[in-house]
Design a protein around this motif. Structure first.
Motif, PDB file in Angstrom:
ATOM      1  N   THR A  49       1.174  19.302  17.081  1.00 17.48           N
ATOM      2  CA  THR A  49      -0.138  18.890  16.585  1.00 17.48           C
ATOM      3  C   THR A  49      -0.877  20.109  16.035  1.00 17.48           C
ATOM      4  OG1 THR A  49      -0.291  17.070  18.169  1.00 17.48           O
ATOM      5  CG2 THR A  49      -2.352  17.840  17.184  1.00 17.48           C
ATOM      6  N   ILE A  50      -1.338  19.992  14.798  1.00 14.67           N
ATOM      7  CA  ILE A  50      -2.161  21.024  14.179  1.00 14.67           C
ATOM      8  C   ILE A  50      -3.624  20.606  14.378  1.00 14.67           C
ATOM      9  CG2 ILE A  50      -2.706  22.279  12.068  1.00 14.67           C
ATOM     10  CD1 ILE A  50       0.133  22.714  13.136  1.00 14.67           C
ATOM     11  N   GLU A  51      -4.315  21.313  15.244  1.00 12.05           N
ATOM     12  CA  GLU A  51      -5.691  20.944  15.545  1.00 12.05           C
ATOM     13  C   GLU A  51      -6.626  21.349  14.408  1.00 12.05           C
ATOM     14  OE1 GLU A  51      -6.760  22.629  19.269  1.00 12.05           O
ATOM     15  OE2 GLU A  51      -5.275  21.473  20.419  1.00 12.05           O
ATOM     16  N   ALA A  52      -7.666  20.561  14.221  1.00  6.13           N
ATOM     17  CA  ALA A  52      -8.631  20.817  13.156  1.00  6.13           C
ATOM     18  C   ALA A  52      -9.243  22.212  13.311  1.00  6.13           C
ATOM     19  CB  ALA A  52      -9.730  19.756  13.183  1.00  6.13           C
ATOM     20  N   GLY A  53      -9.235  22.981  12.232  1.00  9.04           N
ATOM     21  CA  GLY A  53      -9.851  24.302  12.213  1.00  9.04           C
ATOM     22  C   GLY A  53      -9.077  25.402  12.906  1.00  9.04           C
ATOM     23  N   ALA A  54      -7.976  25.078  13.561  1.00  7.86           N
ATOM     24  CA  ALA A  54      -7.210  26.092  14.300  1.00  7.86           C
ATOM     25  C   ALA A  54      -6.262  26.842  13.364  1.00  7.86           C
ATOM     26  CB  ALA A  54      -6.423  25.441  15.426  1.00  7.86           C
ATOM     27  N   THR A  55      -5.920  28.081  13.740  1.00  6.51           N
ATOM     28  CA  THR A  55      -4.978  28.892  12.974  1.00  6.51           C
ATOM     29  C   THR A  55      -3.773  29.212  13.843  1.00  6.51           C
ATOM     30  OG1 THR A  55      -6.758  29.904  11.669  1.00  6.51           O
ATOM     31  CG2 THR A  55      -4.638  31.044  11.702  1.00  6.51           C
ATOM     32  N   TYR A  56      -2.590  29.013  13.291  1.00  8.58           N
ATOM     33  CA  TYR A  56      -1.341  29.273  14.012  1.00  8.58           C
ATOM     34  C   TYR A  56      -0.533  30.281  13.213  1.00  8.58           C
ATOM     35  CZ  TYR A  56      -2.639  24.807  16.150  1.00  8.58           C
ATOM     36  OH  TYR A  56      -3.321  23.783  16.772  1.00  8.58           O
ATOM     37  N   GLU A  57       0.038  31.270  13.897  1.00  6.92           N
ATOM     38  CA  GLU A  57       0.880  32.272  13.253  1.00  6.92           C
ATOM     39  C   GLU A  57       2.264  32.243  13.895  1.00  6.92           C
ATOM     40  OE1 GLU A  57      -0.895  36.119  13.196  1.00  6.92           O
ATOM     41  OE2 GLU A  57      -2.590  35.491  11.945  1.00  6.92           O
ATOM     42  N   LEU A  58       3.262  31.934  13.085  1.00  7.49           N
ATOM     43  CA  LEU A  58       4.639  31.813  13.580  1.00  7.49           C
ATOM     44  C   LEU A  58       5.493  32.923  12.972  1.00  7.49           C
ATOM     45  CD1 LEU A  58       5.129  27.950  13.137  1.00  7.49           C
ATOM     46  CD2 LEU A  58       4.303  29.175  15.148  1.00  7.49           C
ATOM     47  N   PRO A  59       6.066  33.809  13.795  1.00  6.03           N
ATOM     48  CA  PRO A  59       6.965  34.841  13.256  1.00  6.03           C
ATOM     49  C   PRO A  59       8.282  34.219  12.802  1.00  6.03           C
ATOM     50  CG  PRO A  59       6.940  34.928  15.649  1.00  6.03           C
ATOM     51  CD  PRO A  59       5.915  33.912  15.260  1.00  6.03           C
ATOM     52  N   PHE A  60       8.846  34.774  11.737  1.00  5.18           N
ATOM     53  CA  PHE A  60      10.090  34.237  11.191  1.00  5.18           C
ATOM     54  C   PHE A  60      10.998  35.393  10.793  1.00  5.18           C
ATOM     55  CE2 PHE A  60      12.562  32.974   7.411  1.00  5.18           C
ATOM     56  CZ  PHE A  60      13.345  31.990   7.993  1.00  5.18           C
ATOM     57  N   HIS A  61      12.286  35.281  11.155  1.00  2.00           N
ATOM     58  CA  HIS A  61      13.282  36.300  10.813  1.00  2.00           C
ATOM     59  C   HIS A  61      14.534  35.597  10.293  1.00  2.00           C
ATOM     60  CE1 HIS A  61      10.867  39.265  13.036  1.00  2.00           C
ATOM     61  NE2 HIS A  61      10.750  38.333  13.967  1.00  2.00           N
ATOM     62  N   ALA A  62      15.074  36.100   9.191  1.00  4.33           N
ATOM     63  CA  ALA A  62      16.282  35.502   8.622  1.00  4.33           C
ATOM     64  C   ALA A  62      16.967  36.536   7.735  1.00  4.33           C
ATOM     65  CB  ALA A  62      15.943  34.243   7.826  1.00  4.33           C
ATOM     66  N   THR A  63      18.050  36.117   7.098  1.00  3.46           N
ATOM     67  CA  THR A  63      18.779  36.973   6.159  1.00  3.46           C
ATOM     68  C   THR A  63      18.839  36.271   4.818  1.00  3.46           C
ATOM     69  OG1 THR A  63      20.126  37.942   7.928  1.00  3.46           O
ATOM     70  CG2 THR A  63      20.967  38.122   5.679  1.00  3.46           C
ATOM     71  N   LEU A  64      18.473  36.991   3.772  1.00  5.22           N
ATOM     72  CA  LEU A  64      18.513  36.413   2.433  1.00  5.22           C
ATOM     73  C   LEU A  64      19.966  36.120   2.050  1.00  5.22           C
ATOM     74  CD1 LEU A  64      16.128  35.893   0.472  1.00  5.22           C
ATOM     75  CD2 LEU A  64      16.850  37.930  -0.772  1.00  5.22           C
ATOM     76  N   HIS A  65      20.191  34.975   1.441  1.00  7.19           N
ATOM     77  CA  HIS A  65      21.547  34.583   1.052  1.00  7.19           C
ATOM     78  C   HIS A  65      22.176  35.688   0.185  1.00  7.19           C
ATOM     79  CE1 HIS A  65      24.896  32.280  -0.536  1.00  7.19           C
ATOM     80  NE2 HIS A  65      24.578  31.284   0.279  1.00  7.19           N
ATOM     81  N   PRO A  66      23.428  36.070   0.470  1.00  6.69           N
ATOM     82  CA  PRO A  66      24.052  37.172  -0.286  1.00  6.69           C
ATOM     83  C   PRO A  66      24.194  36.890  -1.778  1.00  6.69           C
ATOM     84  CG  PRO A  66      25.653  36.086   1.150  1.00  6.69           C
ATOM     85  CD  PRO A  66      24.314  35.577   1.550  1.00  6.69           C
ATOM     86  N   GLU A  67      24.177  35.605  -2.175  1.00  5.58           N
ATOM     87  CA  GLU A  67      24.299  35.263  -3.593  1.00  5.58           C
ATOM     88  C   GLU A  67      22.940  34.968  -4.230  1.00  5.58           C
ATOM     89  OE1 GLU A  67      27.243  32.220  -4.241  1.00  5.58           O
ATOM     90  OE2 GLU A  67      28.772  33.287  -3.076  1.00  5.58           O
ATOM     91  N   THR A  68      21.861  35.419  -3.590  1.00  3.07           N
ATOM     92  CA  THR A  68      20.534  35.232  -4.165  1.00  3.07           C
ATOM     93  C   THR A  68      20.447  35.940  -5.521  1.00  3.07           C
ATOM     94  OG1 THR A  68      19.529  35.125  -1.968  1.00  3.07           O
ATOM     95  CG2 THR A  68      18.066  35.600  -3.819  1.00  3.07           C
TER      96      THR A  68
END
Length: 246
Positions: A82-101
């Motif tokens: 649930t995304i509450e009204a007016g609230a701010t959420y920060e989600l860290p994300f880590h991945a690897t870019l596709h080698p054929e990008t």
């Protein structure tokens, strides 16, 4: 109730923004980002959060050239929340870019390639809020070695674009369903009748491969395969290119 109706058509709804830690990326490079979700005017239930690596590919449809958006890779980051009204959420994300990008940071205006990260919130009974972040993708060292070798061999980069399809060379194949084509032309008069050289990179682990198409004035098109790694000197690659192109 009125605010809920507005949110369902995107007015006053939650917003999402992906903020990359690095402004410049390379194919196959690990990267990190922070996904910021800003709640809207009302609470909203989301059924998922997806980040997708996208590109634009050239394809032929009924003898006409069209450009289509194509996903290269996708990551599912969240289940129902649930995304509450007016609230701010920060989600860290880590991945690897596709080698054929595809590369977007070479060739200037001659490069028609576009790559972006598209972040989407899956909101029930509403227009999905999304964020589109264009990427600056530079060549890895092994790719740069070939670019330098082509320039020092007397070829200039004329055009770069991305096409739909797979490549098969000697001992290697592409996997993403799209490939980037770098078109080179001789800077001066070609002694071997070379009109243009089209090169596509296919990375595989520490090894770099390329499928090379040579268009000659008097012999038509021919294909060659080339393999090297980041430790290969420019001079060595120039010799390999000379044997492949003529």
């Amino acid at each position: 109730m009125f605010k809920k109706l507005l949110a369902s058509v995107g007015i006053g709804a939650a917003k999402v923004d992906t903020q990359l830690d690095d402004a410049v990326l390379m194919p196959g490079q690990p990267f990190s980002a922070t996904i910021v979700i800003q709640g809207g005017d009302v609470d909203q239930q989301i059924s998922g959060l997806t980040l997708t690596l996208m590109t634009e590919v050239k394809t032929e449809v009924d003898d006409h050239t069209t450009y289509q958006h194509m996903p290269l890779e996708s990551w599912s980051l969240s289940d129902t929340m649930t995304i509450e009204a007016g609230a701010t959420y920060e989600l860290p994300f880590h991945a690897t870019l596709h080698p054929e990008t595809p590369l977007t940071g070479i060739g200037g205006r001659r490069n028609r390639s576009r790559v972006w990260l598209q972040t989407g919130l899956e909101v029930d009974m509403a227009i999905d809020p999304s964020d589109k972040d264009m990427l600056l993708v530079e060549p890895v060292p092994a790719m740069q070695t070939l670019l330098d070798a082509m320039e020092q061999s007397g070829y200039r980069l004329q055009k770069v674009d991305v096409e739909r399809g797979h490549l098969n060379g000697q001992g290697f194949s592409s996997v993403s369903g799209a490939y980037q084509e770098l078109e080179f032309v001789p800077s001066g008069l070609s002694l071997f009748g070379v009109k243009e050289v089209e090169i596509s990179f296919v990375p595989q682990g520490q090894q770099m491969h390329a499928l090379i198409e040579v268009d000659r004035s008097f012999r038509g098109d021919s294909y060659r395969s080339l393999s090297w790694d980041a430790s290969t000197p420019v001079a060595t690659l120039m010799e390999q290119l000379k044997r492949a192109i003529g």
